[in-house]
Design a protein around this motif. Structure first.
Motif, short mmCIF file in Angstrom:
data_model
loop_
_atom_site.label_atom_id
_atom_site.label_comp_id
_atom_site.label_asym_id
_atom_site.label_seq_id
_atom_site.Cartn_x
_atom_site.Cartn_y
_atom_site.Cartn_z
N LEU A 152 0.74 -1.18 0.14
CA LEU A 152 -0.01 0.01 -0.06
C LEU A 152 0.77 1.20 -0.07
CD1 LEU A 152 -2.99 1.06 0.03
CD2 LEU A 152 -2.65 0.73 2.51
N ILE A 153 2.02 1.31 0.79
CA ILE A 153 2.85 2.50 0.83
C ILE A 153 3.39 2.70 -0.49
CG2 ILE A 153 4.76 3.54 1.70
CD1 ILE A 153 4.37 2.08 4.40
N ASP A 154 3.73 1.88 -1.18
CA ASP A 154 4.66 2.04 -2.37
C ASP A 154 3.29 2.52 -3.61
OD1 ASP A 154 7.10 0.15 -2.54
OD2 ASP A 154 5.68 -0.37 -0.95
N ALA A 155 2.25 1.72 -3.53
CA ALA A 155 1.10 2.48 -4.48
C ALA A 155 0.91 3.65 -4.17
CB ALA A 155 0.19 1.39 -4.57
N ALA A 156 0.49 3.99 -2.87
CA ALA A 156 -0.09 5.28 -2.57
C ALA A 156 0.77 6.69 -2.76
CB ALA A 156 -0.73 5.47 -0.93
N SER A 157 2.16 6.22 -2.28
CA SER A 157 3.34 7.41 -2.73
C SER A 157 3.49 7.30 -4.16
CB SER A 157 4.46 7.15 -1.92
OG SER A 157 5.15 5.62 -2.48
N ALA A 158 3.09 6.32 -4.87
CA ALA A 158 3.25 6.59 -6.58
C ALA A 158 2.20 7.42 -6.89
CB ALA A 158 3.21 5.23 -7.20
N LEU A 159 1.03 7.24 -6.48
CA LEU A 159 -0.23 7.89 -6.96
C LEU A 159 -0.19 9.46 -6.38
CD1 LEU A 159 -3.13 7.95 -8.44
CD2 LEU A 159 -3.95 7.42 -6.19
N ASP A 160 0.61 9.63 -5.25
CA ASP A 160 0.59 10.90 -4.65
C ASP A 160 1.55 11.72 -5.48
OD1 ASP A 160 0.34 12.99 -2.62
OD2 ASP A 160 2.31 12.47 -1.87
N ALA A 161 2.78 10.92 -5.84
CA ALA A 161 3.82 11.57 -6.60
C ALA A 161 3.59 12.14 -8.07
CB ALA A 161 5.11 10.94 -6.67
N LEU A 162 2.64 10.82 -8.55
CA LEU A 162 2.03 11.29 -9.93
C LEU A 162 0.94 12.31 -10.20
CD1 LEU A 162 1.72 7.62 -11.20
CD2 LEU A 162 3.25 9.33 -12.16
N THR A 163 0.13 12.54 -9.34
CA THR A 163 -1.23 13.03 -9.26
C THR A 163 -1.36 14.52 -8.14
OG1 THR A 163 -2.65 11.65 -7.92
CG2 THR A 163 -2.51 11.34 -10.42
N GLY A 164 -0.48 13.99 -7.11
CA GLY A 164 -0.92 15.07 -6.02
C GLY A 164 -1.98 14.67 -5.20
N ASP A 165 -2.44 13.70 -5.33
CA ASP A 165 -3.88 12.90 -4.70
C ASP A 165 -3.04 12.79 -3.18
OD1 ASP A 165 -5.80 11.62 -4.00
OD2 ASP A 165 -6.15 10.53 -5.62
N THR A 166 -4.06 12.99 -2.32
CA THR A 166 -3.47 13.19 -0.99
C THR A 166 -4.10 11.75 -0.12
OG1 THR A 166 -5.40 14.39 -0.17
CG2 THR A 166 -3.50 15.62 -0.93
N VAL A 167 -4.17 10.55 -0.92
CA VAL A 167 -4.57 9.54 -0.29
C VAL A 167 -3.47 8.79 0.78
CG1 VAL A 167 -6.14 8.86 -1.76
CG2 VAL A 167 -3.85 7.98 -1.87
N LEU A 168 -2.17 9.13 0.45
CA LEU A 168 -1.11 8.49 1.27
C LEU A 168 -1.10 8.38 2.69
CD1 LEU A 168 1.80 7.28 1.09
CD2 LEU A 168 2.69 9.45 1.08
N GLU A 169 -1.20 9.62 3.27
CA GLU A 169 -1.24 9.53 5.00
C GLU A 169 -2.60 9.00 5.33
OE1 GLU A 169 -0.18 13.21 6.95
OE2 GLU A 169 1.47 13.77 5.17
N THR A 170 -3.58 9.41 4.85
CA THR A 170 -5.19 8.70 5.53
C THR A 170 -5.07 7.03 5.16
OG1 THR A 170 -6.11 10.60 4.69
CG2 THR A 170 -7.38 8.69 5.02
N LEU A 171 -4.50 6.54 3.85
CA LEU A 171 -4.64 5.22 3.90
C LEU A 171 -3.50 4.41 4.61
CD1 LEU A 171 -5.01 4.45 -0.32
CD2 LEU A 171 -6.70 3.82 1.74
N CYS A 172 -2.58 5.21 4.61
CA CYS A 172 -1.19 4.28 5.33
C CYS A 172 -1.49 4.57 6.89
CB CYS A 172 -0.14 4.91 4.90
SG CYS A 172 0.42 4.61 3.04
N ALA A 173 -2.19 5.55 7.35
CA ALA A 173 -2.53 5.51 8.89
C ALA A 173 -3.76 4.38 9.19
CB ALA A 173 -3.22 7.15 9.26
N ALA A 174 -4.36 4.43 8.25
CA ALA A 174 -5.58 3.13 8.57
C ALA A 174 -5.19 1.85 8.27
CB ALA A 174 -6.77 3.37 7.61
N HIS A 175 -4.09 1.64 7.52
CA HIS A 175 -3.55 0.39 7.20
C HIS A 175 -2.11 0.13 7.43
CE1 HIS A 175 -7.53 -0.44 5.53
NE2 HIS A 175 -7.36 0.62 5.05
N ARG A 176 -1.70 -0.24 8.64
CA ARG A 176 -0.07 -0.22 9.30
C ARG A 176 0.44 -1.53 8.77
NH1 ARG A 176 2.43 4.43 9.85
NH2 ARG A 176 3.94 3.23 11.58
N TYR A 177 1.81 -1.36 8.41
CA TYR A 177 2.24 -2.65 8.45
C TYR A 177 3.23 -2.77 9.99
CZ TYR A 177 1.54 -2.65 3.46
OH TYR A 177 0.91 -3.00 2.41
#
Length: 185
Positions: free
Chosen positions: A86-111
Motif C-alpha cells: 500500500l505504501i508503494d502504491a499510494a506514494s506513487a499515486l501521490d507523486a504522479l497526481t498530487g492525490d492526498t490518499v497516502l497519509e490517510t490510507l497508510c495511517a488506517a492500514h499499518r504494517y
C-alpha cells in the motif's frame, strides 16, 4: 496495525521478489508484488492500466490490490511478507497526481514497524516484460520511498547486498530481535 505484516520495499530490481521466494520456501506466508500481477493481467487484457501507458490508473489498481491483499492476509498467522504494498502504491499515486490518499490510507492500514528496504543494486538489476523502466527510474522511486516510509513513522532497515539466504536470515533475525526487545521493555 497488523504487526505480523512485514513490508519489503525499495529499489526496483533490488532482489525483493527473490527474497520473497526464499521466505516462502522457508514456510512463511508471502504476498507477491501487486505491480507485477497487474502488469501480467493488463498484458493479457485491455492494457489500459499498464504503468507505461497510464501510471495513475496503474497506481490506483495497485492500491486496490494492496488493500485486497491485506484483507485476505488477515486470516494468516505468523509473519506475512509483502513484496511492495500500500505504501508503494499510494506514494506513487501521490507523486504522479498530487492525490492526498497516502497519509490517510497508510495511517488506517499499518504494517509492522520495521520496513525492509532493498537498496539500489545495479549489478543485479534487469528489465523484463513486466519491468520495462530503466535503473534510473527505479533509483528515483527508491529515493522517494526512502523519504516517505520514515515520514509515515516506520523504522527503515536496509537489506544487505548479500546472498538471498543471508538476506532472509537477516530479515528473520531483525524481526526476532524486535520481538525480544518489545517483550523485555
Amino acid at each position: 496495525m497488523a504487526d505480523n505484516f512485514v513490508l519489503l520495499s525499495g529499489c526496483s530490481g533490488g532482489g525483493k521478489s527473490t527474497l520473497l521466494a526464499e521466505l516462502c520456501a522457508r514456510g512463511h506466508n508471502v504476498v507477491e508484488e501487486p505491480g507485477r500481477r497487474i502488469v501480467s493481467e493488463e498484458l493479457a487484457g485491455d492494457r489500459k492500466a499498464l504503468p507505461w501507458a497510464d501510471p495513475a490508473a496503474f497506481a490506483r489498481r495497485a492500491i486496490e490490490m494492496a488493500l485486497a491483499d491485506r484483507q485476505s492476509a488477515r486470516a494468516l498467522s505468523g509473519w506475512v511478507f509483502f513484496d511492495r504494498g500500500l505504501i508503494d502504491a499510494a506514494s506513487a499515486l501521490d507523486a504522479l497526481t498530487g492525490d492526498t490518499v497516502l497519509e490517510t490510507l497508510c495511517a488506517a492500514h499499518r504494517y509492522h514497524r520495521r520496513v525492509f528496504m532493498a537498496p539500489p543494486w545495479p549489478e543485479i538489476y534487469e528489465a523484463d516484460s513486466e519491468r520495462q523502466h530503466g535503473f534510473k527510474t527505479g533509483l528515483a522511486e527508491y529515493r522517494r520511498l526512502a523519504m516517505v516510509i520514515p515520514a509515515l513513522g516506520y523504522e527503515v532497515v536496509t537489506l544487505p547486498k548479500t546472498s538471498v539466504s543471508a538476506r532472509a536470515d537477516f530479515v528473520l533475525a531483525s524481526l526476532s530481535s524486535g520481538i525480544r526487545s518489545a517483550v523485555r521493555s
